[in-house]
Motif scaffolding. Structure first.
Motif, mmCIF file in Angstrom:
data_model
loop_
_atom_site.group_PDB
_atom_site.id
_atom_site.type_symbol
_atom_site.label_atom_id
_atom_site.label_comp_id
_atom_site.label_asym_id
_atom_site.label_seq_id
_atom_site.Cartn_x
_atom_site.Cartn_y
_atom_site.Cartn_z
ATOM 1 N N LEU A 268 0.855 -1.195 0.000
ATOM 2 C CA LEU A 268 0.000 0.000 0.000
ATOM 3 C C LEU A 268 0.886 1.238 0.000
ATOM 4 N N HIS A 269 0.705 2.131 -0.958
ATOM 5 C CA HIS A 269 1.521 3.352 -0.886
ATOM 6 C C HIS A 269 0.956 4.530 -1.676
ATOM 7 N N ARG A 270 -0.158 4.335 -2.399
ATOM 8 C CA ARG A 270 -0.641 5.432 -3.250
ATOM 9 C C ARG A 270 -1.072 6.622 -2.405
ATOM 10 N N ALA A 271 -0.734 7.803 -2.894
ATOM 11 C CA ALA A 271 -1.056 9.022 -2.148
ATOM 12 C C ALA A 271 -2.548 9.078 -1.781
ATOM 13 N N GLU A 272 -3.423 8.676 -2.723
ATOM 14 C CA GLU A 272 -4.866 8.786 -2.428
ATOM 15 C C GLU A 272 -5.293 7.845 -1.320
ATOM 16 N N ASN A 273 -4.474 6.813 -1.033
ATOM 17 C CA ASN A 273 -4.802 5.875 0.038
ATOM 18 C C ASN A 273 -4.125 6.192 1.358
ATOM 19 N N THR A 274 -2.976 6.880 1.280
ATOM 20 C CA THR A 274 -2.207 7.074 2.518
ATOM 21 C C THR A 274 -2.344 8.478 3.100
ATOM 22 N N ASP A 275 -2.687 9.449 2.285
ATOM 23 C CA ASP A 275 -2.528 10.831 2.730
ATOM 24 C C ASP A 275 -3.762 11.463 3.366
ATOM 25 N N TYR A 276 -4.810 10.670 3.552
ATOM 26 C CA TYR A 276 -6.025 11.198 4.201
ATOM 27 C C TYR A 276 -6.400 10.267 5.344
ATOM 28 N N PHE A 277 -6.596 10.832 6.517
ATOM 29 C CA PHE A 277 -6.847 9.998 7.697
ATOM 30 C C PHE A 277 -8.030 9.056 7.492
ATOM 31 N N ASP A 278 -9.162 9.585 7.014
ATOM 32 C CA ASP A 278 -10.372 8.752 6.909
ATOM 33 C C ASP A 278 -10.148 7.564 5.987
ATOM 34 N N ARG A 279 -9.507 7.826 4.846
ATOM 35 C CA ARG A 279 -9.264 6.760 3.875
ATOM 36 C C ARG A 279 -8.324 5.698 4.455
ATOM 37 N N LEU A 280 -7.219 6.181 5.044
ATOM 38 C CA LEU A 280 -6.226 5.224 5.548
ATOM 39 C C LEU A 280 -6.800 4.426 6.711
ATOM 40 N N SER A 281 -7.547 5.089 7.554
ATOM 41 C CA SER A 281 -8.105 4.400 8.711
ATOM 42 C C SER A 281 -9.136 3.353 8.272
ATOM 43 N N ARG A 304 6.517 5.823 2.688
ATOM 44 C CA ARG A 304 5.465 6.845 2.719
ATOM 45 C C ARG A 304 4.357 6.410 3.685
ATOM 46 N N THR A 305 3.968 5.143 3.570
ATOM 47 C CA THR A 305 2.858 4.618 4.361
ATOM 48 C C THR A 305 3.252 4.527 5.837
ATOM 49 N N PHE A 306 4.471 4.114 6.082
ATOM 50 C CA PHE A 306 4.956 4.022 7.465
ATOM 51 C C PHE A 306 4.864 5.385 8.143
ATOM 52 N N LYS A 307 5.322 6.390 7.407
ATOM 53 C CA LYS A 307 5.296 7.762 7.944
ATOM 54 C C LYS A 307 3.865 8.183 8.284
ATOM 55 N N LYS A 308 2.945 7.914 7.377
ATOM 56 C CA LYS A 308 1.556 8.342 7.573
ATOM 57 C C LYS A 308 0.871 7.543 8.687
ATOM 58 N N LYS A 310 2.246 6.347 11.275
ATOM 59 C CA LYS A 310 2.721 6.896 12.552
ATOM 60 C C LYS A 310 2.054 8.235 12.833
ATOM 61 N N GLU A 311 2.030 9.082 11.811
ATOM 62 C CA GLU A 311 1.452 10.423 11.971
ATOM 63 C C GLU A 311 -0.007 10.334 12.421
ATOM 64 N N TYR A 312 -0.770 9.395 11.849
ATOM 65 C CA TYR A 312 -2.205 9.264 12.168
ATOM 66 C C TYR A 312 -2.467 8.317 13.339
ATOM 67 N N ASP A 313 -1.383 7.861 13.969
ATOM 68 C CA ASP A 313 -1.513 6.973 15.116
ATOM 69 C C ASP A 313 -2.288 5.686 14.781
ATOM 70 N N LEU A 314 -2.001 5.125 13.608
ATOM 71 C CA LEU A 314 -2.706 3.907 13.181
ATOM 72 C C LEU A 314 -1.799 2.671 13.201
ATOM 73 N N LEU A 315 -0.501 2.913 13.383
ATOM 74 C CA LEU A 315 0.449 1.802 13.261
ATOM 75 C C LEU A 315 0.181 0.707 14.292
ATOM 76 N N SER A 316 -0.199 1.122 15.506
ATOM 77 C CA SER A 316 -0.367 0.137 16.591
ATOM 78 C C SER A 316 -1.473 -0.869 16.268
ATOM 79 N N LYS A 317 -2.480 -0.448 15.494
ATOM 80 C CA LYS A 317 -3.558 -1.387 15.128
ATOM 81 C C LYS A 317 -2.999 -2.573 14.365
#
Ligand code: UD1
Ligand code: UDP
Length: 441
Positions: A268-281, A304-308, A310-317
């Protein structure tokens, strides 16, 4: 004849590698000819007798050696009378060791003559910096043609800079369209195609897309996709590599060994999938549900995805789920094995949709569209979007195809369950034959 090859990201290194290997071989052939001439032998009357080309045309089994151009292509090039020089220019759009150097090492590629060291940045900044740096190199080198591949910002920078300098642009993988102009890749493809001189389209559909936009048919050549060349050549190498490893030696060899394989592979790495909280979550929630209800998931995470995450606090899931194995991006050989032995691939990557189709592994694409509709048409890929019910339906449908495990699924022109629409693995040679013959005239 001077050829410049421009690349910048992981998929460009992989998809350009078959072209680079041929060019390297031409250089080797010319070196041998020069040395033999100095030693008093003249090989010019029959290039097929030289070492670099032996086993090729005269091979009794008629089996073509990888990376060696056919005599026909060498004749077109008129190798005895043409000095062929090639250089590699790297924008360094990708620069992390596991997004860049690992591929040069594994694919045995020569060092780049120029590294523009552009790195990351906003679109305008990144593309603009590439153009400024590339122009200086092109002024210095004066190549006859610049090869670009795909749809990245590197491609756009290369196509604009070279075409404005009157240098031929050869666009490898021309004509792909998602018809979604919100994607940066779609804008890059369209612009590059309209200013290129050689449009090297992988399929007839890609050619048709170009004709529909009014592009001159004489510039378009249907050549297959070099990803088939790369996949077929490197899967062989990857399988040999794994045979030489004790299974306990390496986590990946365990995962990717046919007998233990029981996982879905995710990228997973496309900007449209990673760069918006709602979409990524939303995507992460679906992934966790699939892991809980269907299968273990192996996920090499793009930086890119790793960074996002972490930023959105989703990695722990993901980290907290015992059925999800997060790993760093892996090299091409390991990734091919991971793909080849997985039960199913979930991805938003372009190259991975193609490789799944070539390898005979079913694929679900986490997007609303694809610029590779050929994969959907042959039945290897389903576009599932973001709704979890669609993922489950897609999964049941594609796994319901009764794709029994087969240890040797990768065949040149058709996988076991569907036809591979991207050619038979001779795309790089076709490309060079076309470009050489046009430039010589
Ligand atoms: C780019 C391409 C995309 C392609 C992908 C292949 C564009 C517009 N996008 O996306 O089409 O599918 O490459 O993987 O050209 N980063 C690192 N290390 C690296 C590279 C990137 O940490 O070596 C991180 C940086 O935080 C960077 C982010 O990833 O900001 C995005 O990198 P970028 O090159 O802008 O785009 P990709 O998402 O890699
Ligand atoms: N790939 C790899 N290691 C990984 C993930 C992908 O070598 O951990 C390879 C994959 O085999 C394919 C290419 O990277 O050839 C696809 O690149 P990516 O998904 O980054 O870009 P896209 O194809 O979407 O432009």
């Amino acid at each position: 004849l001077k050829i410049a090859v421009l690349l910048g990201t992981r998929p460009e290194i992989i998809k350009m590698s078959p072209i680079i290997r041929y060019l390297e071989n031409v250089n080797e052939l010319q070196r041998i000819k020069k040395l033999s001439k100095m030693a008093g032998y003249d090989l010019s009357s029959d290039s097929s007798k030289s070492n670099a080309n032996e086993n090729n045309e005269n091979n009794e089994n008629n089996e073509k050696k990888d990376n060696v151009l056919s005599k026909n292509t060498l004749d077109i090039l008129d190798i005895d009378n043409t000095r062929v020089e090639y250089i590699i220019i790297h924008t360094n759009q990708h620069y992390s060791q596991n997004m860049d150097k690992i591929f040069f090492d594994e694919l045995n590629l020569p060092k780049c003559k120029y590294n523009l060291k552009i790195g990351s940045g906003r679109h305008g900044e990144q593309t603009g910096n590439m153009m400024i740096a590339l122009e200086k190199v092109l002024v210095e080198e004066e190549p006859d043609v610049l090869f670009v591949q795909g749809d990245t910002n590197t491609v756009l920078a290369g196509a604009i800079t070279a075409s404005k300098m009157g240098i031929n642009v050869a666009h490898v993988e021309a004509g792909l369209r998602s018809f979604d102009r919100t994607m940066p890749e779609e804008l890059n493809r369209i612009m590059a195609d309209h200013i290129s001189d050689f449009l090297l389209a992988p399929t007839n559909l890609a050619k048709q897309n170009l004709l529909n936009e009014g592009i001159d048919e004489n510039k378009i050549f249907v050549v297959g996709n070099t990803i088939v060349d790369a996949t077929l050549q490197n899967l062989k190498i990857a399988k040999k590599k794994i045979e030489n490893l004790e299974s306990s030696e390496n986590m990946l060899s365990n995962l990717a060994s046919e007998k233990n394989a029981d996982y879905f592979l995710l990228t997973l790495h496309r900007a449209e999938n990673t760069d918006y909280f709602d979409r990524l979550s939303n995507i992460i929630e679906n992934i966790v549900n699939i892991a809980d209800n269907y299968s273990k998931i192996v996920f090499p995470i793009h930086p890119r995805t790793f960074k996002k995450l972490k930023e959105y606090d989703l990695l722990s899931k993901l980290e907290n789920n015992p059925n999800i194995q997060l790993i760093e991006p892996v090299g091409y050989l390991d990734f091919l094995l991971l793909e080849n032995n997985s039960k199913l691939i979930l991805t938003d990557s372009g190259g991975v949709q193609e490789e799944a189709c070539i390898l005979g592994v079913p694929c679900l694409t986490i997007r609303q569209n694809t610029e590779r509709p050929e994969t959907v048409d042959v039945g290897s890929n389903i576009i599932v979007g973001y709704d979890y019910d669609n993922w489950v339906n897609g999964l049941n449908k594609i796994l319901g195809l009764d794709l029994e495990k087969d240890t040797d699924r990768c065949t040149p022109c058709s996988a076991k369950k569907w036809d591979n629409p991207f050619g038979c693995g001779n795309s790089a040679e076709k490309i060079l034959e076309i470009v050489f013959s046009k430039l010589k005239n």
